[in-house]
Every structure is written in structure tokens, then in C-alpha cells.
Design a protein around this motif. Structure first.
Motif, PDB file in Angstrom:
ATOM      1  N   PRO A  87       0.788  -1.229   0.000  1.00 58.51           N
ATOM      2  CA  PRO A  87       0.000   0.000   0.000  1.00 58.51           C
ATOM      3  C   PRO A  87       0.820   1.279   0.000  1.00 58.51           C
ATOM      4  O   PRO A  87       0.322   2.340  -0.373  1.00 58.51           O
ATOM      5  CB  PRO A  87      -0.829  -0.114   1.287  1.00 58.51           C
ATOM      6  N   ASP A  88       2.094   1.191   0.413  1.00 64.75           N
ATOM      7  CA  ASP A  88       2.902   2.403   0.520  1.00 64.75           C
ATOM      8  C   ASP A  88       3.904   2.548  -0.623  1.00 64.75           C
ATOM      9  O   ASP A  88       4.802   3.393  -0.563  1.00 64.75           O
ATOM     10  CB  ASP A  88       3.639   2.437   1.858  1.00 64.75           C
ATOM     11  N   LEU A  89       3.754   1.765  -1.689  1.00 58.12           N
ATOM     12  CA  LEU A  89       4.576   1.905  -2.881  1.00 58.12           C
ATOM     13  C   LEU A  89       3.703   2.345  -4.049  1.00 58.12           C
ATOM     14  O   LEU A  89       2.569   1.869  -4.194  1.00 58.12           O
ATOM     15  CB  LEU A  89       5.269   0.589  -3.246  1.00 58.12           C
ATOM     16  N   THR A  90       4.223   3.238  -4.877  1.00 61.66           N
ATOM     17  CA  THR A  90       3.471   3.687  -6.046  1.00 61.66           C
ATOM     18  C   THR A  90       3.500   2.613  -7.135  1.00 61.66           C
ATOM     19  O   THR A  90       4.230   1.619  -7.044  1.00 61.66           O
ATOM     20  CB  THR A  90       4.071   4.980  -6.618  1.00 61.66           C
ATOM     21  N   ASP A  93       6.983   2.429  -8.360  1.00 65.06           N
ATOM     22  CA  ASP A  93       7.828   1.762  -7.375  1.00 65.06           C
ATOM     23  C   ASP A  93       7.707   0.243  -7.492  1.00 65.06           C
ATOM     24  O   ASP A  93       8.712  -0.483  -7.462  1.00 65.06           O
ATOM     25  CB  ASP A  93       7.443   2.175  -5.956  1.00 65.06           C
ATOM     26  N   TYR A 129      -1.020   5.234  -5.847  1.00 64.59           N
ATOM     27  CA  TYR A 129      -0.880   4.069  -4.993  1.00 64.59           C
ATOM     28  C   TYR A 129      -1.976   3.061  -5.345  1.00 64.59           C
ATOM     29  O   TYR A 129      -3.004   3.420  -5.945  1.00 64.59           O
ATOM     30  CB  TYR A 129      -0.968   4.478  -3.526  1.00 64.59           C
TER      31      TYR A 129
END
Length: 209
Positions: A87-90, A93, A129
Motif C-alpha cells: 500500500p505504501d509503494l506507487t 515503485d 498508490y
């Protein structure tokens, strides 16, 4: 590359996949068709090494398939359901992480990640995201994570899900590009455009009544 000989999957009295045989070499495409419950996803799980046949054999590159074997993981890229997403990577990413894992250098990874984002029309979504994507965008994102790595065999389970016609054309082109580069492609689908776009042979599973 892929040799399936009388592979069958049973769970007690239930047959999930009737005895199935086919072969596919480098650059071949096999489109798996059949009604819901005919065994399409089960066959793809065998190819990906996610389960073993109750009888018969499945071999990729001359070896039994096992998802825990590094040789299987190196040769086989599969999308059966959506891949895990952080959830915290684009979007970028994620794709770059996969490309970096499989690439010889950071420069190669950057190039491959950019190529996949371009192929699937994901560059405008690169900084979003996962939770910010629509269902169709999420499907394309999942495909990007599978395509952002080298493979000898590519296995996809209904990649057309939630995609409109324009996006489906992008997917067919991206998959066929890898087939023409030498990958063996096996796709389970209900989509006529995918079958027509990839050509090759069609394996029709009838299931068991």
C-alpha cells in the motif's frame, strides 16, 4: 518448453481437471477456453507449480514444475489472480522493484520498468498508490508486475478481466510481443480478441459433469 501429459487433478470424488495433454514450444501460444469450472485455472496452477497433478506429468524446460525451485521461478512468469501489492509503494515503485529483482543492472531495470509502463498505458498512473486505482487500472497494474521481468514461459489467467476494448488491445500487443521474442504463452480466457490476437492453438476444456 511446456509438455503436459495426461495431467489430472482430483480432490476426493471431485475432478477439478480432467486428463489433459498438450505441448507448446518457444514462441508458441496456447489459448485455453472452456466454461466456468472446466479446469482452466487449475491447469494454469499446474503450469505455474502452484499445485501438483494427481496423475500425469507437467514439465517446463524439461523439468517438473515446482514454484519453490529457483529454476521454475526464473523460467515461469504467471498471473493467476492479482499479485501482492504494497500500500505504501506507487505503481512505478512496484514495477521498478520487480524489474530490479530480475535485471542485471539498475539501468536495465529502469529501462524495462519504463517500457512496461508505456506498453500498458500506465505512465499517467505511475505516482498513484494501489488503493487509488480503478478495477481496470488495477488489472493492468497486476499485469505490469508480471511483464516487468524476463521469462521463458508466460501464463495468464483471464487477463481481460475488467478491461475495456482499448486496454485489451494493449494487453494483447504486449503479450504477443513477448511471444514473438520467444516466450511460450498460455492464456486462459473467455475473450475472442485475445484468441484472435495471439493466434496459435486453442485448447478447449470440457470439464466433468
Amino acid at each position: 518448453m511446456i509438455v503436459v501429459q495426461d495431467a489430472e487433478v482430483r480432490e476426493r470424488e471431485l475432478t477439478l481437471l480432467p486428463a489433459t495433454s498438450f505441448e507448446a514450444g518457444a514462441g508458441d501460444a496456447v489459448v485455453v477456453r472452456g466454461a466456468n469450472g472446466a479446469g482452466k485455472s487449475t491447469l494454469l496452477r499446474l503450469l505455474a507449480g502452484m499445485r501438483s497433478p494427481s496423475s500425469g506429468t507437467v514439465r517446463v524446460a524439461g523439468r517438473p514444475v515446482d514454484s519453490r525451485d529457483p529454476r521454475t521461478r526464473r523460467s515461469m512468469a504467471a498471473m493467476i489472480g492479482l499479485p501482492p501489492m504494497a500500500p505504501d509503494l506507487t505503481v512505478r515503485d512496484h514495477v521498478l522493484l520487480v524489474a530490479t529483482t530480475w535485471s542485471a543492472s539498475g539501468q536495465d531495470a529502469e529501462r524495462l520498468a519504463g517500457q512496461v509502463l508505456d506498453e500498458l498505458g500506465l505512465h499517467p498512473l505511475a505516482t498513484r498508490y494501489p488503493h487509488e486505482l480503478s478495477s481496470g487500472q488495477t488489472q493492468l497494474f497486476g499485469l505490469a508486475l508480471v511483464l516487468a521481468r524476463p521469462c521463458d514461459a508466460l501464463v495468464l489467467d483471464e487477463p481481460e478481466q475488467r478491461l475495456d476494448a482499448d486496454r485489451l488491445e494493449l494487453v494483447v500487443a504486449a503479450v504477443d510481443r513477448r511471444r514473438r521474442a520467444g516466450a511460450t504463452v498460455v492464456v486462459a480466457t473467455h475473450s475472442d480478441p485475445i484468441e484472435a490476437g495471439l493466434g496459435g492453438g486453442t485448447l478447449r476444456l470440457q470439464g466433468v459433469a
